[in-house]
Structure formats: structure tokens, C-alpha cells
Enzyme design. Structure first.
Site, mmCIF file in Angstrom:
data_model
loop_
_atom_site.group_PDB
_atom_site.id
_atom_site.type_symbol
_atom_site.label_atom_id
_atom_site.label_comp_id
_atom_site.label_asym_id
_atom_site.label_seq_id
_atom_site.Cartn_x
_atom_site.Cartn_y
_atom_site.Cartn_z
ATOM 1 C CB SER A 8 53.511 -14.785 -18.241
ATOM 2 O OG SER A 8 53.571 -15.524 -19.222
ATOM 3 C CG HIS A 33 49.310 -14.121 -19.006
ATOM 4 N ND1 HIS A 33 48.341 -13.437 -19.437
ATOM 5 C CD2 HIS A 33 50.149 -14.378 -20.015
ATOM 6 C CE1 HIS A 33 48.266 -13.093 -20.681
ATOM 7 N NE2 HIS A 33 49.793 -13.483 -21.276
ATOM 8 C CG ASP A 35 51.829 -16.071 -22.779
ATOM 9 O OD1 ASP A 35 50.934 -15.072 -23.020
ATOM 10 O OD2 ASP A 35 52.822 -15.798 -21.812
ATOM 11 C CG MET A 37 52.782 -18.482 -28.224
ATOM 12 S SD MET A 37 54.637 -18.072 -28.078
ATOM 13 C CE MET A 37 54.578 -17.080 -26.537
ATOM 14 C CG HIS A 66 47.877 -13.738 -24.448
ATOM 15 N ND1 HIS A 66 49.081 -13.172 -24.490
ATOM 16 C CD2 HIS A 66 47.534 -13.385 -25.660
ATOM 17 C CE1 HIS A 66 49.401 -12.535 -25.686
ATOM 18 N NE2 HIS A 66 48.114 -12.339 -26.184
ATOM 19 C CG MET A 68 49.912 -14.662 -28.791
ATOM 20 S SD MET A 68 51.321 -14.642 -27.589
ATOM 21 C CE MET A 68 50.747 -15.498 -26.367
ATOM 22 C CG MET A 137 50.061 -7.971 -27.161
ATOM 23 S SD MET A 137 50.490 -9.244 -25.967
ATOM 24 C CE MET A 137 52.322 -9.522 -25.959
ATOM 25 C CG ASP A 175 51.130 -10.340 -22.127
ATOM 26 O OD1 ASP A 175 52.277 -10.397 -21.445
ATOM 27 O OD2 ASP A 175 50.589 -11.180 -22.790
HETATM 28 C C1 DX5 Z 1 54.434 -12.797 -25.086
HETATM 29 C C2 DX5 Z 1 53.581 -13.314 -24.006
HETATM 30 C C3 DX5 Z 1 53.884 -12.754 -22.519
HETATM 31 C C4 DX5 Z 1 55.141 -13.344 -22.193
HETATM 32 C C5 DX5 Z 1 55.398 -12.253 -21.147
HETATM 33 O O1 DX5 Z 1 54.310 -13.298 -26.474
HETATM 34 O O2 DX5 Z 1 52.183 -12.824 -24.423
HETATM 35 O O3 DX5 Z 1 52.785 -13.062 -21.833
HETATM 36 O O4 DX5 Z 1 55.177 -14.300 -21.517
HETATM 37 O O5 DX5 Z 1 56.890 -12.551 -20.744
HETATM 38 P P1 DX5 Z 1 57.845 -11.403 -20.049
HETATM 39 O O6 DX5 Z 1 57.104 -10.766 -18.896
HETATM 40 O O7 DX5 Z 1 59.323 -12.087 -19.800
HETATM 41 O O8 DX5 Z 1 58.072 -10.108 -21.057
HETATM 42 ZN ZN ZN Z 2 50.712 -13.102 -22.705
#
Ligand code: DX5
Ligand code: ZN
Length: 216
Positions: A8, A33, A35, A37, A66, A68, A137, A175
Site C-alpha cells: 500500500s 494498492h 488508497d 481518501m 481503493h 474511500m 477492512m 486491508d
Molecule cells: C487504510 C488503508 C490501508 C492502509 C494499510 O485506510 O485502506 O490500505 O494503507 O496500511 P497498513 O498496512 O500500514 O495498516
Molecule cells: Zn486500502
């Protein structure tokens, strides 16, 4: 069972993105991956379309985006054009989930449904046959570096059973909070894909960390 590691990028060093991508390119990771947000669905803002567009140019790995964000339908085409291969959207953010999944598929991308820690596996009962993977999650979305919520192990087993009962090939992605210590128990519970941010990018030898997660 199929096993995939998806580093990620949220945990990567953004000043050294090129080097971080080269590391992943040369590693055993199959997915990457990303993320996204929006500060609305989750209490944090990360990166978006222009950054993914650049990352895409630098890698042939599967770009697993992903989202969010609220109202993801508005941006599916833009993320496709930026180079996403997979998109996961949150069940909690989509009143017309089936339509949103159809939209992702209409661009030829793989579609995943992401579920927050409090959302019952049962809620996937009538969508599971229409998706390629579930992003289960194991932390509350919004931040990297959090601890794995143990209850997720029960949810993985429930989801694996649902997939087997329906004779489907849906993949299970986990995740959040994945480490060298818990990777084996997560795979053993029935997961296919482990997303790993901190445990890869903050490791002394990230490439080796990916192999260790895969072969745990
Ligand atoms: C959280 C993200 C994850 C995050 C995981 O909101 O969706 O993908 O980056 O990070 P680690 O592996 O550090 O928990
Ligand atoms: Zn994620």
C-alpha cells in the site's frame, strides 16, 4: 489457494516515489494498492487521480485502487482513464451498489466491495456473485499504521464459507494492520490478498518483507 501481496503506497516515501515503485516492480508483489481518501467518507485526505496516472506509467503491476470516498460513481471513468485495473468501493458509501459495480465492469475493470469493520458479512449476500473481490477492512479506514482488528479473522472465515457455499471464485483481500506476525493466520483463515503498507515500506528490506509475507 491463490496468494497475492499488495503493498500500500500510503506508507511509502512520497519524495522517493520512483524508487518505491521500482522496488515493487522488482518484487514478488502482484498488486499495488492505492488508497484514495476524500476527507468525507473517511477523516483523512490522501492522493488522487494525477498521482495514480503517474504511478501507472511506471509499473505493469495490477493497480488496485481503493476508493474511500462518497459518491464514487462520479469518478469511476476518471480512475479508469488514470490506469486503474481494479476499483473497490465501500458498501457503506453506495446506496445503489449493484449499479456502481456494473459501472466499474463497464470499463473493463475488476470490481471489489470494501466493508468496514462493523459491517456484517451477511450484507454481501446479494452482491457477492457480481464482484471479483471483497476488500475486507481489518482497521477503520482512513489511516495507515493501525493495529489489526482480531475479530476480522471470524469475518474472513464467514466470507470464505459464503463464497464456497455459492461455488464462486471471489477473492478475499484483507486491508489494514497486516504484519509478518499475523500474515499466516490471516491466510489460513481464508484470505487471498494481503494489503501491506507499513510492514513493507517501513521494513529494512521491503523486497524481502514481501517475500516473507507471501511465504509465511
Ligand atoms: C487504510 C488503508 C490501508 C492502509 C494499510 O485506510 O485502506 O490500505 O494503507 O496500511 P497498513 O498496512 O500500514 O495498516
Ligand atoms: Zn486500502
Amino acid at each position: 489457494m491463490k496468494r497475492i501481496i499488495a503493498p500500500s503506497f500510503l506508507a511509502s516515501n512520497f519524495l522517493q516515489l520512483n524508487r518505491e515503485i521500482e522496488m515493487v516492480n522488482a518484487s514478488a508483489a502482484e498488486w499495488l494498492h492505492l488508497d484514495v481518501m476524500d476527507g468525507r467518507f473517511v477523516p483523512n485526505i490522501s492522493f488522487g487521480i494525477p498521482v495514480i496516472e503517474q504511478i501507472r506509467k511506471a509499473t505493469n503491476k495490477v493497480c488496485d485502487v481503493h476508493l474511500m470516498i462518497v459518491e464514487p460513481d462520479k469518478y469511476i471513468e476518471a480512475f479508469h482513464d488514470a490506469g486503474a485495473d481494479n476499483i473497490s468501493i465501500h458498501i457503506e458509501a453506495c446506496p445503489h451498489l449493484h449499479r456502481s459495480i456494473q459501472l466499474i465492469h463497464s470499463f473493463g475493470m475488476k470490481a471489489g466491495v470494501a466493508v468496514n469493520p462493523h459491517t456484517p458479512i451477511n450484507f454481501l449476500q446479494d452482491i457477492i456473485q457480481d464482484i471479483d473481490f471483497v476488500n475486507l477492512m481489518s482497521v477503520n479506514p482512513g489511516f495507515g499504521g493501525q493495529s489489526f482488528i482480531e475479530h476480522t479473522l471470524i469475518k474472513i472465515k464467514e466470507l470464505r464459507k459464503m463464497i464456497e457455499d455459492k461455488d464462486l471464485n471471489t477473492l478475499i483481500e484483507i486491508d489494514g494492520g497486516v504484519t509478518q506476525e499475523n500474515a499466516k493466520i490471516i491466510f489460513d483463515a481464508g484470505a487471498n490478498i494481503l494489503v501491506a503498507g507499513s510492514s513493507v515500506f517501513k521494513a529494512e528490506n521491503p523486497k524481502q518483507a514481501i517475500v516473507d509475507l507471501l511465504e509465511c
